[in-house]
Every structure is written in C-alpha cells, then in structure tokens.
Design an enzyme around this catalytic site. Sequence first.
Site, PDB file in Angstrom:
ATOM      1  N   TYR A  89       6.424 -10.016   7.142  1.00 53.71           N
ATOM      2  CA  TYR A  89       6.345  -8.573   7.301  1.00 53.71           C
ATOM      3  C   TYR A  89       6.939  -8.174   8.650  1.00 53.71           C
ATOM      4  O   TYR A  89       6.903  -8.943   9.613  1.00 53.71           O
ATOM      5  CB  TYR A  89       4.892  -8.096   7.232  1.00 53.71           C
ATOM      6  CG  TYR A  89       4.333  -8.036   5.839  1.00 53.71           C
ATOM      7  CD1 TYR A  89       4.413  -6.866   5.083  1.00 53.71           C
ATOM      8  CD2 TYR A  89       3.712  -9.145   5.272  1.00 53.71           C
ATOM      9  CE1 TYR A  89       3.894  -6.802   3.797  1.00 53.71           C
ATOM     10  CE2 TYR A  89       3.195  -9.087   3.989  1.00 53.71           C
ATOM     11  CZ  TYR A  89       3.288  -7.916   3.258  1.00 53.71           C
ATOM     12  OH  TYR A  89       2.785  -7.865   1.980  1.00 53.71           O
ATOM     13  N   ASP A  92       0.818  -1.211   0.000  1.00 55.24           N
ATOM     14  CA  ASP A  92       0.000   0.000   0.000  1.00 55.24           C
ATOM     15  C   ASP A  92       0.848   1.255   0.000  1.00 55.24           C
ATOM     16  O   ASP A  92       2.074   1.218   0.185  1.00 55.24           O
ATOM     17  CB  ASP A  92      -0.909   0.022   1.226  1.00 55.24           C
ATOM     18  CG  ASP A  92      -1.983  -1.043   1.173  1.00 55.24           C
ATOM     19  OD1 ASP A  92      -2.331  -1.479   0.054  1.00 55.24           O
ATOM     20  OD2 ASP A  92      -2.482  -1.438   2.237  1.00 55.24           O
TER      21      ASP A  92
END
Length: 246
Positions: A110, A52
């Site tokens: 992540y 994003d």
Amino acid sequence: MRNLKVIISYNGAAYHGWQRQHNRITVQETIEEKMGIILNCPVTVNGCSRTDAGVHAKEFCFNAKIDNSISCDGLKKAMNSLLPKDIAVLSCCDADESFHARYDSKGKEYMYLVNNGRDRDVFMADTSFFYPFRLDEERLDNTSKLFIGEHDFAAFCKAEAKEHLKSTVRTITDFRVIREGDYVKFFVRGNGFLHNMVRILVGTLIYVNEGKRNEKDIIRSLEKGEREIAGKTISPSGLYLNKVFY
C-alpha cells in the site's frame, strides 16, 4: 470455462469501496455490470482485496470465470470503452483454472500519499491527504521500521472488525517513508492487512511527528494491543493499493 486474471486501476473517490453492497455504488458492481453487457450474461468477479470507501488502487487484481471465446485484448478494449473514466483495465490474461485473486495473493503493498505543501492542491483533494505542517520524513522513515516483522497489530485495527477475526497477527516486510517535493509517500508491504490498518499506521507516525506519540508508544501498542495507544485513523483519500504479489 475460462478463468481470467485482470489487472485494473481506479480512483475510489466516487465509490463505496470495492465490495458489492446493497444500494451503494462500488467498483465490483461497476466491473460486473460492464462485463455482463460485453459477454451478454451475468458475471461474478473475485477481487484481491476489499478496499474501503474512498480508497484507490494503482494495481488491483480480480479473476472471473467466463464461458466465452472473446480475446483478452478484445475484452480489455471493450471494458475500457464502457467503464467510467475513474476505472481502467491495465491487462487481461487467461489464468490457471484454480487461480483466485484473493486466496493466491502472497502479499500486498500500500502507498499513502500526503500533500505536505503549504497550500491545498484542489486537483489532488480526493487522491491525497492535505497536511500543511512539516513532516520529518527521515525520522518517520526510521520510526516506521519498528513495524517491520511479525507482530500482533490489534492496536492498529478497527475495533468492530476484530470481533470477526481469528488472529490479528500480520507480517510487515517493508516500510518506507520518502519525500518527493511537497509530497510525502508512505509505502508499507506485508502478507496481509487488517481493517484500517495502514491508515492507523500512518496516523500513528503523524502523531509521532506532532509529538503526541513516540517510539516507545509504538512498541507498547504492539505489545499490549490497545487501540488507544496507537494514533488516529487517517483519511482514506490518500490510500492506494499499490501492488499485489503472486
């Protein structure tokens, strides 16, 4: 025709995510533009993920099919000479013709980085999340283990994104929370992630730290899939795609 496997890293603060968009500066567009200049032809690259806006990557993989004899080392050097300072090519190699950076991925890790010091670090403002209230990393590490395993993570997904998904079931294989000085790092590894999933997972753990949620709420959110039971969607500034597994 060659199929190249390329590993890059980038600071996503200046970009509207990875994926090419109309009238938005993205990492994919920037990569394709510079490769096109070097190879003197249009280039399309396939990324391993769709990060994003404002999200970073320590290790991001893409593949690109090219009809050019340039060496991998030569392409790496040429790209690093043309790319802006917030994107770097780490490696480049020839891959099997069938290799696809997204579809062949076995999993991703992540990392979410929180500045948990008393003072804001202006040099890390775009690459970490400033949270001056003390985090109990030991409790959060223990609580994070509730997410490990195969679960329906519907409560940890952006509402609009769920409409286009066949399933919100994902498998988390590891979740760790560690402190390094003033910084607290959240590492989460799994076979796939929903839109905003990691940011909501970390936001939920921060709510646990604040007493706004508890371990029973996490279990209930996984069982019922209701977004309001989970925590907030935390800022993208501290999120990094850390590793991709093939």
